[in-house]
Each structure stands twice: as structure tokens, then as C-alpha cells.
Design a protein around this motif. Structure first.
Motif, PDB file in Angstrom:
ATOM      1  N   SER A   1       0.813  -1.286   0.033  1.00 31.09           N
ATOM      2  CA  SER A   1      -0.004   0.149  -0.133  1.00 31.09           C
ATOM      3  C   SER A   1       0.906   1.346   0.142  1.00 31.09           C
ATOM      4  N   GLY A   2       1.929   1.273   0.807  1.00 25.66           N
ATOM      5  CA  GLY A   2       2.869   2.492   0.877  1.00 25.66           C
ATOM      6  C   GLY A   2       3.454   2.715  -0.274  1.00 25.66           C
ATOM      7  N   THR A   3       3.600   1.943  -1.277  1.00 25.49           N
ATOM      8  CA  THR A   3       4.379   2.207  -2.452  1.00 25.49           C
ATOM      9  C   THR A   3       3.478   3.637  -3.243  1.00 25.49           C
ATOM     10  N   ILE A   4       2.473   3.908  -2.755  1.00 23.52           N
ATOM     11  CA  ILE A   4       2.051   5.261  -3.122  1.00 23.52           C
ATOM     12  C   ILE A   4       2.130   6.138  -1.764  1.00 23.52           C
ATOM     13  N   ARG A   5       2.861   7.202  -2.109  1.00 25.49           N
ATOM     14  CA  ARG A   5       3.232   8.113  -1.207  1.00 25.49           C
ATOM     15  C   ARG A   5       3.379   9.506  -1.398  1.00 25.49           C
TER      16      ARG A   5
ATOM     17  N   LEU B   1      -3.024  -5.441  -8.079  1.00 26.90           N
ATOM     18  CA  LEU B   1      -3.100  -6.041  -6.580  1.00 26.90           C
ATOM     19  C   LEU B   1      -3.021  -4.846  -5.491  1.00 26.90           C
ATOM     20  N   ARG B   2      -2.344  -3.786  -5.672  1.00 27.77           N
ATOM     21  CA  ARG B   2      -2.035  -2.706  -4.826  1.00 27.77           C
ATOM     22  C   ARG B   2      -3.387  -2.114  -4.835  1.00 27.77           C
ATOM     23  N   ARG B   3      -4.034  -1.787  -6.104  1.00 28.82           N
ATOM     24  CA  ARG B   3      -5.367  -1.081  -6.136  1.00 28.82           C
ATOM     25  C   ARG B   3      -6.344  -1.904  -5.302  1.00 28.82           C
TER      26      ARG B   3
ATOM     27  N   VAL C   1      -5.903  -3.731  -2.790  1.00 33.09           N
ATOM     28  CA  VAL C   1      -5.575  -3.557  -1.235  1.00 33.09           C
ATOM     29  C   VAL C   1      -5.834  -2.403  -0.878  1.00 33.09           C
ATOM     30  N   ARG C   2      -5.690  -1.499  -1.407  1.00 27.71           N
ATOM     31  CA  ARG C   2      -5.832   0.137  -1.045  1.00 27.71           C
ATOM     32  C   ARG C   2      -7.381   0.236  -1.089  1.00 27.71           C
ATOM     33  N   THR C   3      -8.117  -0.512  -1.978  1.00 26.19           N
ATOM     34  CA  THR C   3      -9.697  -0.200  -1.809  1.00 26.19           C
ATOM     35  C   THR C   3     -10.076  -0.797  -0.437  1.00 26.19           C
ATOM     36  N   LEU C   4      -9.475  -1.815  -0.189  1.00 29.42           N
ATOM     37  CA  LEU C   4     -10.097  -2.835   0.821  1.00 29.42           C
ATOM     38  C   LEU C   4      -9.643  -2.131   2.240  1.00 29.42           C
ATOM     39  N   PHE C   5      -8.447  -1.253   2.103  1.00 34.18           N
ATOM     40  CA  PHE C   5      -7.911  -0.602   3.157  1.00 34.18           C
ATOM     41  C   PHE C   5      -9.046   0.541   3.374  1.00 34.18           C
ATOM     42  N   ALA C   6      -9.341   1.297   2.449  1.00 38.89           N
ATOM     43  CA  ALA C   6     -10.254   2.321   2.298  1.00 38.89           C
ATOM     44  C   ALA C   6     -11.511   1.597   3.170  1.00 38.89           C
ATOM     45  N   GLU C   7     -12.130   0.636   2.592  1.00 38.92           N
ATOM     46  CA  GLU C   7     -13.133  -0.036   3.307  1.00 38.92           C
ATOM     47  C   GLU C   7     -13.067  -0.359   4.828  1.00 38.92           C
ATOM     48  N   ALA C   8     -11.908  -0.679   5.075  1.00 35.63           N
ATOM     49  CA  ALA C   8     -11.393  -1.074   6.421  1.00 35.63           C
ATOM     50  C   ALA C   8     -11.414   0.107   7.592  1.00 35.63           C
ATOM     51  N   VAL C   9     -11.107   1.258   7.067  1.00 37.50           N
ATOM     52  CA  VAL C   9     -11.120   2.352   7.877  1.00 37.50           C
ATOM     53  C   VAL C   9     -12.313   3.201   8.375  1.00 37.50           C
TER      54      VAL C   9
ATOM     55  N   TYR D   1      -1.548   4.526   4.757  1.00 34.07           N
ATOM     56  CA  TYR D   1      -2.313   3.765   5.766  1.00 34.07           C
ATOM     57  C   TYR D   1      -1.296   3.342   6.886  1.00 34.07           C
ATOM     58  N   PHE D   2      -1.625   3.288   7.947  1.00 32.55           N
ATOM     59  CA  PHE D   2      -0.770   2.965   9.148  1.00 32.55           C
ATOM     60  C   PHE D   2      -1.559   2.151  10.160  1.00 32.55           C
ATOM     61  N   ILE D   3      -0.858   1.340  11.028  1.00 34.45           N
ATOM     62  CA  ILE D   3      -1.654   0.710  12.248  1.00 34.45           C
ATOM     63  C   ILE D   3      -1.610   1.440  13.259  1.00 34.45           C
TER      64      ILE D   3
END
Length: 204
Positions: free
Chosen positions: A10-14, A67-69, A71-79, A170-172
Motif C-alpha cells: 500500500s505504501g508504494t503510493i506516498r 493488486l495494490r489497487r 489492497v488500497r480499496t479494501l484498506f479504504a473500506e476497513a477504515v 495507511y498505518f496501524i
């Protein structure tokens, strides 16, 4: 390791340091460099990870970016109900599409957990493919498995999008008072708030 690898992808977009967004996977050389950096994390999900960087080509890059797209979609959903990263506002898939993309990548290579315990070393587990496959499919399966494990695990509930100006990571959240992905983002947010207060005061 799944948390580290999923966040690294995910962090390869910065933030690029100049108010814009940088993509570490914008070309094949960037992908190869990132794969070398992530070799230790990838080793948990695939053997022969040292070969991935040497095998990097444009199709492998496109697969990883896809795959990154997801992952970032589901990260957006998770937050949710918090806001997603500002980098994703116009590029997200639908959550079902993102889930399907991860599942398809993971399914291209059936994986099994394997234990290794060399004499004098600590035991370690790795995911190994049960049949022959090219490096591109093995890498996609490894990244998808890591993302699936993270998203299905308890750390997902502590996932946040950094609210600092210009940050797109995104971060923990590691402790209750943590607001930003790193101290520099906290400093930037405080400076921005200070500037806004003084600008508003001057205009009043």
C-alpha cells in the motif's frame, strides 16, 4: 509479516515531499528495487524470492499495481467510517471487485504452509506452491495471501488513513494517542493548524 507486507505494498503510493504523490512502482526498475527491499517479508509466502527482482518486467509490474489497487480499496473500506487516503478518492474499485481480484491472484497458485528448522537456527514457516509456476504468478499469489491474512486478522481494526496534510499512507495505530503514521506527519499537521489559526485570526 502479512501486516508488514500488505502495508508496504500500500505504501508504494506516498507523498513526494512537494505536495504531490509519488509511485514507487511507476516503472520496472522501481518494482525490482521494492522487491529486493521486501525479500524478507516475501520469503514467508514464497521460496526463491531472490529471483523475483531479476524477473521483473512490465507485466509483473502491472500485476502488482493491480493488486495494490485492490489492497488500497479494501484498506479504504476497513477504515470506515473514517475517510480513506486522499490518494484513492478517484481510483478505488468496488469492494467486491477488490475481494475478487485478491482471491483470483491467490488462487493462481495453491499454497501450503511448510516448516523449516535448520540446525542452530529458529524454526520458520513459509507458504510454498504445490506445483510449478512462473515468478509472476508466484509473486502475485504471495502478495495476495499476505493481504488476505492481514485483512482477515485482528490488526485490520487498528488500520487508519493518516490525516496529516498531503500524506496518503495507511498505518496501524499502535497506541491510543497515535494520530499519524510517523512523527514528521504529526509535526506537519501541527504546523498547518498553527498557520490556519493565525491566518484566520488575521482575517478576522
Amino acid at each position: 509479516m502479512s501486516q508488514q507486507l500488505a502495508l508496504a505494498l500500500s505504501g508504494t503510493i506516498r507523498h513526494d515531499g512537494n505536495g504531490g504523490v509519488a509511485d514507487d512502482l511507476a516503472d520496472v526498475a522501481g518494482l525490482a528495487g521494492w522487491l529486493r527491499e521486501q525479500a524478507a517479508s516475501l520469503r514467508e509466502y514464497a521460496v526463491g524470492v531472490e529471483q523475483f527482482a531479476d524477473a521483473a518486467d512490465e507485466q509483473m509490474r502491472l500485476d502488482v499495481v493491480a493488486l495494490r489497487r485492490a489492497v488500497r480499496t479494501l484498506f479504504a473500506e476497513a477504515v470506515r467510517p473514517g475517510p480513506p487516503s486522499r490518494a484513492d478518492s478517484s481510483s478505488l474499485l468496488s469492494p467486491p471487485e477488490a475481494v475478487e481480484r485478491l482471491n483470483q491472484a491467490a488462487a493462481t497458485l495453491p499454497l501450503s504452509p511448510m516448516l523449516s528448522w535448520p540446525e542452530g537456527a529458529e524454526p520458520a514457516a513459509a507458504w510454498r506452491g504445490s506445483g510449478p509456476a512462473d515468478d509472476r504468478r508466484r509473486l502475485a499469489a504471495a502478495l495476495a495471501w499476505a493481504a488476505i491474512e492481514f485483512l482477515a486478522g485482528p490488526a485490520r481494526e487498528r488500520l487508519r488513513a493518516c490525516p496529516a496534510p498531503r500524506c496518503v499512507r495507511y498505518f496501524i495505530k499502535e497506541h491510543p494517542r497515535q494520530e499519524w503514521c510517523k512523527p514528521s506527519c504529526g509535526n506537519r499537521a501541527r504546523v498547518a493548524r498553527h498557520y490556519q489559526r493565525h491566518t484566520t485570526g488575521d482575517q478576522a
